[in-house]
Scaffold this motif. Structure first.
Motif, PDB file in Angstrom:
ATOM      1  N   GLY A  20       0.872  -0.781   0.189  1.00  0.00           N
ATOM      2  CA  GLY A  20       0.159  -0.018  -0.481  1.00  0.00           C
ATOM      3  C   GLY A  20       0.567   0.832   0.069  1.00  0.00           C
ATOM      4  N   TYR A  21       0.504   1.938  -1.034  1.00  0.00           N
ATOM      5  CA  TYR A  21       0.922   3.203  -1.175  1.00  0.00           C
ATOM      6  C   TYR A  21       0.407   4.608  -1.317  1.00  0.00           C
ATOM      7  CZ  TYR A  21       5.529   0.882  -1.936  1.00  0.00           C
ATOM      8  OH  TYR A  21       6.346  -0.350  -1.793  1.00  0.00           O
ATOM      9  N   TYR A  22       0.705   5.716  -0.989  1.00  0.00           N
ATOM     10  CA  TYR A  22       0.080   7.167  -0.821  1.00  0.00           C
ATOM     11  C   TYR A  22       0.536   8.035  -1.216  1.00  0.00           C
ATOM     12  CZ  TYR A  22      -2.524  10.750   1.872  1.00  0.00           C
ATOM     13  OH  TYR A  22      -3.754  11.485   1.899  1.00  0.00           O
ATOM     14  N   LEU A  23      -0.226   8.922  -2.504  1.00  0.00           N
ATOM     15  CA  LEU A  23       0.907  10.525  -3.023  1.00  0.00           C
ATOM     16  C   LEU A  23       0.451  11.039  -1.530  1.00  0.00           C
ATOM     17  CD1 LEU A  23       2.452  11.684  -5.011  1.00  0.00           C
ATOM     18  CD2 LEU A  23       0.429  11.821  -6.745  1.00  0.00           C
ATOM     19  N   GLU A  24       1.184  11.659  -1.312  1.00  0.00           N
ATOM     20  CA  GLU A  24       0.507  12.778  -0.430  1.00  0.00           C
ATOM     21  C   GLU A  24       0.898  14.401  -1.030  1.00  0.00           C
ATOM     22  OE1 GLU A  24       2.039  15.269   2.252  1.00  0.00           O
ATOM     23  OE2 GLU A  24      -0.065  15.499   2.139  1.00  0.00           O
ATOM     24  N   GLN A  25      -0.578  14.676  -0.344  1.00  0.00           N
ATOM     25  CA  GLN A  25      -1.233  15.800  -1.530  1.00  0.00           C
ATOM     26  C   GLN A  25      -0.248  16.934  -1.091  1.00  0.00           C
ATOM     27  OE1 GLN A  25      -5.591  16.333  -1.399  1.00  0.00           O
ATOM     28  NE2 GLN A  25      -5.273  18.086  -2.485  1.00  0.00           N
ATOM     29  N   ASN A  26       0.037  17.223   0.169  1.00  0.00           N
ATOM     30  CA  ASN A  26       0.702  18.690   0.657  1.00  0.00           C
ATOM     31  C   ASN A  26       2.180  18.306  -0.121  1.00  0.00           C
ATOM     32  OD1 ASN A  26      -1.603  20.947   2.020  1.00  0.00           O
ATOM     33  ND2 ASN A  26      -1.317  19.157   3.857  1.00  0.00           N
ATOM     34  N   SER A  27       2.757  17.274   0.275  1.00  0.00           N
ATOM     35  CA  SER A  27       4.396  17.452  -0.032  1.00  0.00           C
ATOM     36  C   SER A  27       4.610  16.493  -1.609  1.00  0.00           C
ATOM     37  CB  SER A  27       4.808  16.195   0.809  1.00  0.00           C
ATOM     38  OG  SER A  27       4.800  15.322   0.383  1.00  0.00           O
TER      39      SER A  27
END
Length: 297
Positions: A157-164
């Motif tokens: 599971g991965y995640y593209l962080e919106q702020n960074s």
């Protein structure tokens, strides 16, 4: 009632999400997992969707327009965001000439290359508003949502962080929730930039233990020049000795092998667990401090 619900669905904006039968009733397979080949294919479908909507035109070609109705030729008013050209931009970012054009090479991307390309696309995706003559980045939110819909199924599971704008692995819920709010209304620009840098160091998919320490240290460094104000404002909320707050906040990074390298450092602890806690702790202290400051304004 039927027509009311139907009207709601018809009026849903692009990017809005409706829960369908299986999800509403808890019947989804939460153990679903995709491999790299599948991830690459789904990535390309998302890329093509946004590319067909011309969301990467500014990044790849810049903005061109006629400066007056009497001129026949268009002139470039904004250079490509991937300057001087997409080919050279991706070459410099990935040290490979087999990255762009994406449609030609995406099937052969390694995991690192794919994740880097996604981060670049998120960083550069934008639309030009010819009417108001401004660059709009509203489409970033939709891009993040679509990409995260597939990243969550890849491997652990991965995640593209919106702020960074960084892809992270196994981001815990507290951090994800903390940075999902609109911090731009709370944090000064320089603090926001430093926190983004810390997130990139700590949560990048290829982060090392040293990078994680630097990420934690970066957050502590944000608080260092605020020590006096921090003690006062925290003490106004909780009636304890001001030095107790200061000791709690800074003893961690000063004595647990984060900022200093000496024989006094305590290294006998599970860094995989406690580093995560430190990241959450310092992030929350920074955000809390500026929220309290904002309340007093």
């Amino acid at each position: 009632m039927f027509f009311v619900e139907m009207s709601k669905n018809i009026n849903m904006k692009e990017g809005d999400y409706m829960k369908y039968y299986s999800e509403r009733n808890g019947l989804l397979d939460n153990g679903y997992n995709m491999d790299l080949n599948t991830l690459r294919e789904y990535f390309y479908k998302i890329y093509k969707y946004f590319n067909d909507k011309h969301c990467f035109d500014v990044a790849e070609k810049g903005v061109w327009k006629k400066l007056s109705r009497w001129e026949e030729e268009e002139k470039q008013i904004i250079s490509p965001l991937m300057n001087p050209s997409p080919e050279i931009f991706f070459l410099n970012a990935l040290h490979s000439s087999d990255i762009y054009p994406i449609y030609q090479y995406y099937e052969y991307y390694t995991e690192d290359q794919l994740f880097t390309v996604i981060e670049i696309l998120y960083d550069k995706i934008a639309e030009y508003d010819y009417e108001h003559q401004i660059l709009k980045t509203d489409v970033k939110k939709m891009f993040v949502e679509q990409i995260n819909n597939i990243l969550k199924f890849y491997s652990d599971g991965y995640y593209l962080e919106q702020n960074s704008g960084t892809i992270t692995v196994n981001v815990n819920s507290p951090i994800k929730n903390m940075f999902s709010e609109d911090l731009a209304t709370v944090l000064p620009d320089d603090v926001m930039s430093k926190m983004k840098a810390a997130i990139k160091l700590y949560y990048r998919f290829d982060s090392t233990k040293e990078f994680k320490r630097k990420g934690i240290s970066t957050l502590a460094d944000i608080l260092e020049p605020l020590r006096k104000q921090l003690k006062s404002i925290l003490n106004s909320e909780y009636e304890v000795n001001k030095d107790d707050h200061d000791k709690l906040i800074f003893e961690i990074v000063n004595n647990f092998d984060i900022r200093h390298n000496n024989l006094k450092q305590n290294k006998n602890y599970d860094s995989d667990i406690w580093y995560d806690w430190m990241m959450q702790y310092y992030s929350s202290v920074i955000i809390t401090y500026y929220k309290l400051i904002k309340e007093t304004e």
